[in-house]
Every structure is written in structure tokens, then in C-alpha cells.
Design an enzyme around this catalytic site. Structure first.
Site, PDB file in Angstrom:
ATOM      1  N   HIS A 182       0.545  -1.393   0.401  1.00  0.00           N
ATOM      2  CA  HIS A 182       0.479   0.155  -0.287  1.00  0.00           C
ATOM      3  C   HIS A 182       1.211   1.273   0.252  1.00  0.00           C
ATOM      4  O   HIS A 182       2.101   1.402   1.070  1.00  0.00           O
ATOM      5  CB  HIS A 182      -1.169   0.019   0.813  1.00  0.00           C
ATOM      6  CG  HIS A 182      -1.643  -1.128   0.996  1.00  0.00           C
ATOM      7  ND1 HIS A 182      -1.987  -1.836   2.154  1.00  0.00           N
ATOM      8  CD2 HIS A 182      -3.065  -1.242  -0.024  1.00  0.00           C
ATOM      9  CE1 HIS A 182      -3.094  -2.785   1.684  1.00  0.00           C
ATOM     10  NE2 HIS A 182      -3.451  -2.460   0.574  1.00  0.00           N
ATOM     11  N   GLU A 185       1.477   3.761   2.299  1.00  0.00           N
ATOM     12  CA  GLU A 185       1.999   2.810   4.605  1.00  0.00           C
ATOM     13  C   GLU A 185       3.419   3.351   4.416  1.00  0.00           C
ATOM     14  O   GLU A 185       4.131   2.071   4.262  1.00  0.00           O
ATOM     15  CB  GLU A 185       1.255   1.779   3.921  1.00  0.00           C
ATOM     16  CG  GLU A 185      -0.091   2.105   4.514  1.00  0.00           C
ATOM     17  CD  GLU A 185      -0.330   0.925   4.558  1.00  0.00           C
ATOM     18  OE1 GLU A 185       0.240  -0.178   4.465  1.00  0.00           O
ATOM     19  OE2 GLU A 185      -1.971   0.828   3.862  1.00  0.00           O
ATOM     20  N   ARG A 242      -3.411   4.688  -1.835  1.00  0.00           N
ATOM     21  CA  ARG A 242      -3.101   3.008  -2.128  1.00  0.00           C
ATOM     22  C   ARG A 242      -2.761   2.197  -2.440  1.00  0.00           C
ATOM     23  O   ARG A 242      -2.135   1.301  -2.589  1.00  0.00           O
ATOM     24  CB  ARG A 242      -4.274   3.119  -0.727  1.00  0.00           C
ATOM     25  CG  ARG A 242      -4.614   1.274  -0.380  1.00  0.00           C
ATOM     26  CD  ARG A 242      -5.917   1.252   0.393  1.00  0.00           C
ATOM     27  NE  ARG A 242      -6.134   0.105   0.475  1.00  0.00           N
ATOM     28  CZ  ARG A 242      -6.023  -1.027   1.683  1.00  0.00           C
ATOM     29  NH1 ARG A 242      -5.078   0.379   2.832  1.00  0.00           N
ATOM     30  NH2 ARG A 242      -6.169  -2.608   1.371  1.00  0.00           N
ATOM     31  N   HIS A 312       2.614  -3.756   6.567  1.00  0.00           N
ATOM     32  CA  HIS A 312       1.904  -2.574   6.478  1.00  0.00           C
ATOM     33  C   HIS A 312       2.001  -1.295   7.538  1.00  0.00           C
ATOM     34  O   HIS A 312       2.274  -1.968   8.484  1.00  0.00           O
ATOM     35  CB  HIS A 312       0.455  -3.352   6.235  1.00  0.00           C
ATOM     36  CG  HIS A 312       0.200  -3.994   5.033  1.00  0.00           C
ATOM     37  ND1 HIS A 312      -0.971  -3.912   4.537  1.00  0.00           N
ATOM     38  CD2 HIS A 312       0.624  -5.203   4.787  1.00  0.00           C
ATOM     39  CE1 HIS A 312      -0.681  -4.622   2.803  1.00  0.00           C
ATOM     40  NE2 HIS A 312       0.617  -6.208   3.018  1.00  0.00           N
ATOM     41  N   GLU A 386       1.047  -5.214  10.788  1.00  0.00           N
ATOM     42  CA  GLU A 386       0.216  -3.453  11.054  1.00  0.00           C
ATOM     43  C   GLU A 386       1.238  -2.659  11.893  1.00  0.00           C
ATOM     44  O   GLU A 386       1.084  -3.047  12.937  1.00  0.00           O
ATOM     45  CB  GLU A 386      -0.463  -3.384  11.080  1.00  0.00           C
ATOM     46  CG  GLU A 386      -1.457  -4.196  10.414  1.00  0.00           C
ATOM     47  CD  GLU A 386      -2.222  -3.543   9.242  1.00  0.00           C
ATOM     48  OE1 GLU A 386      -1.771  -2.223   8.852  1.00  0.00           O
ATOM     49  OE2 GLU A 386      -3.373  -3.641   8.119  1.00  0.00           O
TER      50      GLU A 386
HETATM   51  O1  0X9 Z   1      -6.783  -3.810   4.535  1.00  0.00           O
HETATM   52  C1  0X9 Z   1      -6.057  -4.447   4.252  1.00  0.00           C
HETATM   53  O2  0X9 Z   1      -5.293  -4.932   3.202  1.00  0.00           O
HETATM   54  C2  0X9 Z   1      -4.921  -4.055   5.264  1.00  0.00           C
HETATM   55  N1  0X9 Z   1      -5.017  -3.737   6.058  1.00  0.00           N
HETATM   56  S1  0X9 Z   1      -4.124  -1.932   5.724  1.00  0.00           S
HETATM   57  O3  0X9 Z   1      -5.222  -0.748   6.601  1.00  0.00           O
HETATM   58  N2  0X9 Z   1      -2.933  -1.703   5.540  1.00  0.00           N
HETATM   59  O4  0X9 Z   1      -5.393  -2.018   3.933  1.00  0.00           O
HETATM   60  C3  0X9 Z   1      -4.952  -5.685   6.015  1.00  0.00           C
HETATM   61  C4  0X9 Z   1      -4.696  -7.338   5.979  1.00  0.00           C
HETATM   62  C5  0X9 Z   1      -5.347  -8.123   6.676  1.00  0.00           C
HETATM   63  N3  0X9 Z   1      -5.032  -9.140   5.509  1.00  0.00           N
HETATM   64  C6  0X9 Z   1      -6.116  -9.551   4.335  1.00  0.00           C
HETATM   65  N4  0X9 Z   1      -6.467  -8.777   4.826  1.00  0.00           N
HETATM   66  N5  0X9 Z   1      -5.547 -10.319   3.971  1.00  0.00           N
HETATM   67 ZN    ZN Z   2      -1.693  -1.192   4.238  1.00  0.00          ZN
END
Ligand code: 0X9
Ligand code: ZN
Length: 433
Positions: A182, A185, A242, A312, A386
Site C-alpha cells: 500500500h 504506508e 493506496r 503494513h 500492521e
Molecule cells: O486491509 C488490508 O489490506 C490490511 N490493512 S491496511 O490498513 N494496511 O490496508 C490488512 C490485511 C489483512 N489480511 C487480509 N485482509 N488478508
Molecule cells: Zn496496508
């Protein structure tokens, strides 16, 4: 926009635009916790219909009662947005009163200032600086570091992986870390650089690093989404981008969320087929060259790679599969034990709290993520970390916080990697049996 909302906006704009009524503020990030379903709906409407960017949660479908939402509100929508919130009794806190200052701070490269005490790794870097660093790192460590080109991005930028390899024993296992899926980040690519630097500097000095590098090759992809990352650095007002930068078929909107584009339950939950949305999963699984490059590499190396980690921010969470379903992973207890230990160590050494658990349960259900995909490929130790913080600065974590954020993430990586070795390596005296 619903009719009552349009009516409300016009009524209030006319009041607010009257001469003498001046509450103009600059850009801000607001923290808003809706108390009722009606407030949730209002906030969803505001974030969709006004020039704002939802920092957290990532999409307005996840806005819910009693959960903080972080909303970036540019100066020109500030008065209207605040008036709507006030009208509906929705209270807000100003999380960041001056995001522009913080943005400048993140982009400042004070390496030429002799009074600056921060090192290269305590600053954020442009894409070009990261590419330079990749080449320099390999040149300076010819016996241990190789650069592998695994593909290129939509805009044809190279996707380089650094391979750290400290011995050439047969049957060596490996781990993988990717950063910068992303674009906004920024702490994520900073972590990959921190990790490589720390590994090269502390091999033979830190027992965990030595143990890991003696037993595993380490593949590090510092920037998985170079086009998006570059865009956040170079385009004014796009610091919050993003996705990647691929142009949709209709040509109307840009960008696929690479963490929705993997081939696992693709396009079902927590993702959107609308290319204009933040969580757009793309036209089909692995439609994006960045996803393809990573997926092809991991498919080719699936017999050696035992640990997958993707970095992330922000929210301080140690997540493991599944996110696409509430079903428990087959080795759920192992994964839980690993992140629990990592979180406990972070607490003990750095006094910081990380929540941990399966993604669907602790964050949100969501299809097409790289961690679930890697897990289903057979990489049984698969994590999303994260990093800092929990919203104090959000994506604008100041450079002075890079070392703290990276050191605690490093501790988490070392903890899970050592645990993988313990769980997968045959006891040393096996051959005598
Ligand atoms: O939503 C996401 O892609 C991730 N959070 S973020 O705030 N960095 O965008 C979390 C990813 C967790 N894993 C999956 N959703 N598979
Ligand atoms: Zn992310």
C-alpha cells in the site's frame, strides 16, 4: 446522496456562506466515533460525497458504531463537514491539526545538515533512493546479498528482491518479507530497509539474527507497489494514495488494491469491483503485474519458503490467516502462540501494545489478501504485521518514530522466524536415531 442530506447541505451552506461567518481551518484529520447506526450512515455519506479521505477504516462499509474512524478533511470541505457532524450530534476530535507540516517533515531529507542526528535508516526515502540503496547494498555485500528482478510494475518499474544468503548448505529453507503493498504506508518500505541493514550488521552479533540467517535464506521485496509509492511522493494532494496505478478498462479510474488482487476467494468480501474504490480487487485475480510477480516467485519457491510476512501500517496488529473466512487455520494454535509471544516481547521491551489474531476476527473479513493466498499455497506460517501507530500520526508517522516502529517490528519478525525454526527443524541429533 440521499435527498434529506442534499437538502441539509444546501440549508447549511447558505448559513455558512453568509458574510461574517468565518471558521476556516486548514487540512485536518478528525477522529470520529459514531454512537448510533444513524451516525454511521451520516459518516458514510460524508466520506463518500465530500472531498475527504478515510484513513481508517479503509472503506466506509467498515465504519461501525463505537469504533473510531479517522477522516482526512481538506481545508475546503472542513466547514461543511464539521457542520454536518455537528447537526447530527456527532462529536469529533482533531487527531492531526496540521497534516501538511507532518507531510513536509516526512519528506525532509536533512542528511546534508551536519546537526542532524538521524541516520539514513531513520528517514523516509524516495523510490529512486530506495533503488540506489538496493544496488549499493548488493555491491557492498557481494558474497551475501543478491538482487533478483522478479518482474515489473504496471508503469514498468522494476520489482527487486534482495536475497540474503549466509551459507550454502543444501536444503536451505527460506523466509519472505514484502513491504509497500500500500503506497501511503511509508513506514513499511522503511522497515524492509531497516530489517536488511540490521541483518547485515548484526549477523554473528545478535544470536537470533545469526540463528535465522544460518538456517534460512531471506527474500526481501522493499517496495511491492513502486508506482503508487512514487505517486505519493511526487503528486501534491496524493499522499494518501493506496493502490497501484493501473488504468481501468473504462479508463475512468485508476488503481487496484494489490492486497485484494490475490487469488483467494477473490472479489467476495471487503473488496470492490469498482475501479474507483480504494479496495478495488481488479478485473480478475492476479490481474496486476505486481501481484503476478510476487505470486509467480512464491509459487516457484514454495518448497523452500516456510515463512511469509507482509508489512503494513497502521494499527499495531499481528495478523494471521484467515481473513477471507472465519474458519480457523489448521495450525491456528501455533500461529496464535507465535504472535502472542511477539506481542508479549514488544510489550516487555518497548512498552507498546499490539493486538493479535486471525484477520477476519480482529480486523475485518476480506478476500484476495496476500497472507491468506501464501498460506493456501502451502506457506503455513503467514503473517500481516500492521506497524505503528494507532492513529496518533497514522500514515504521517514522523521520522523520529521510525527507529521505534522498526525495532519493535523487527522483534516480532525475529520472534516468529525463530519459532518457525523450532517448529520445523529436525532436532540436531536426529541422525543418531
Ligand atoms: O486491509 C488490508 O489490506 C490490511 N490493512 S491496511 O490498513 N494496511 O490496508 C490488512 C490485511 C489483512 N489480511 C487480509 N485482509 N488478508
Ligand atoms: Zn496496508
Amino acid at each position: 446522496m440521499s435527498t434529506p442530506l442534499i437538502w441539509f447541505v444546501f440549508m447549511n451552506l447558505s448559513i455558512l456562506l453568509k458574510p461574517g461567518h468565518c471558521t476556516e481551518t486548514g487540512d485536518q484529520v478528525l477522529s470520529i466515533t459514531p454512537q448510533t447506526q444513524e451516525q454511521v450512515d451520516i459518516l458514510r455519506n460524508v466520506s463518500t460525497h465530500y472531498e475527504t479521505v478515510l484513513w481508517q477504516p479503509v472503506s466506509n462499509e467498515y465504519i461501525s458504531t463505537q469504533v473510531q474512524a479517522h477522516l482526512y478533511v481538506p481545508a475546503n470541505s472542513s466547514v461543511t463537514v464539521k457542520a454536518i457532524l455537528q447537526k447530527h450530534g456527532i462529536t469529533h476530535k482533531v487527531l492531526l491539526a496540521n497534516p501538511n507540516e507532518l507531510t513536509k517533515m516526512q519528506m525532509k531529507n536533512d542528511s546534508t545538515d551536519p546537526r542532524s542526528s538521524s541516520t539514513f535508516y531513520e528517514r523516509y526515502h524516495t523510490l529512486e533512493e530506495i533503488y540506489d540503496w538496493i544496488n549499493r547494498t548488493a555491491q557492498d555485500n557481494p558474497r551475501t546479498v543478491k538482487v533478483i528482478l522478479i518482474g515489473s510494475s504496471y508503469e514498468k518499474r522494476p520489482l527487486y528482491v534482495l536475497k540474503l544468503s549466509f551459507n550454502d548448505r543444501p536444503n536451505r529453507k527460506a523466509m519472505w518479507i514484502d513491504c509497500g503493498i500500500h503506497a501511503r504506508e511509508w513506514i513499511s518500505p522503511a522497515f524492509c530497509m531497516w530489517f536488511v541493514h540490521h541483518s547485515l550488521s548484526f549477523y554473528q552479533q545478535n544470536s537470533e539474527i545469526t540463528r535465522i540467517l544460518d538456517s534460512m535464506d531471506v527474500y526481501v521485496l522493499p517496495v511491492m507497489n513502486p508506482d503508487g509509492y512514487k505517486y505519493t511522493w511526487t503528486t501534491i494532494k496524493r499522499r494518501w494514495w493506496r493502490k497501484n496505478r493501473s488504468i481501468s478498462k473504462s479508463g475512468f479510474c485508476v488503481g487496484v488494491d494489490l492486497n485484494r488482487n490475490f487469488d483467494v476467494d477473490w472479489g467476495i468480501k471487503g473488496s470492490s469491483q469498482n475501479p474507483c474504490e480504494e479496495i478495488n480487487c481488479g478485473p480478475f485475480p492476479e490481474s496486476e503485474p505486481e501481484t503476478q510477480a510476487v505470486a509467480n516467485f512464491l509459487r516457484r519457491h514454495k518448497d523452500t519458503v516456510q515463512l511469509y510476512i507482509t508489512i503494513h501500517s497502521y494499527s499495531q496488529m499481528l495478523i494471521f490467516p484467515y481473513s477471507y473466512t472465519f474458519d480457523q487455520a489448521e495450525n491456528h494454535n501455533d500461529l496464535l502462540e507465535m504472535v502472542q509471544e511477539a506481542a508479549q516481547r514488544i510489550k516487555r521491551y518497548y512498552r507498546n501494545t499490539y493486538t493479535y489474531g486471525p484477520g477476519a476476527a480482529i480486523l475485518y473479513p476480506c478476500s484476495g489478501g496476500s497472507d491468506d493466498w501464501a498460506y493456501k499455497l502451502g506457506i503455513k506460517y503467514s503473517f500481516t504485521f500492521e506497524l505503528q501507530d494507532r492513529g496518533e500520526y497514522g500514515f504521517l508517522l514522523p521520522p523520529s518514530h521510525i527507529s521505534g516502529a522498526c525495532n519493535e517490528a523487527l522483534l516480532a519478525v525475529k520472534t516468529v522466524a525463530v519459532k518457525v525454526l523450532e517448529k520445523t527443524q529436525a532436532p540436531a541429533n536426529d541422525h543418531t536415531i
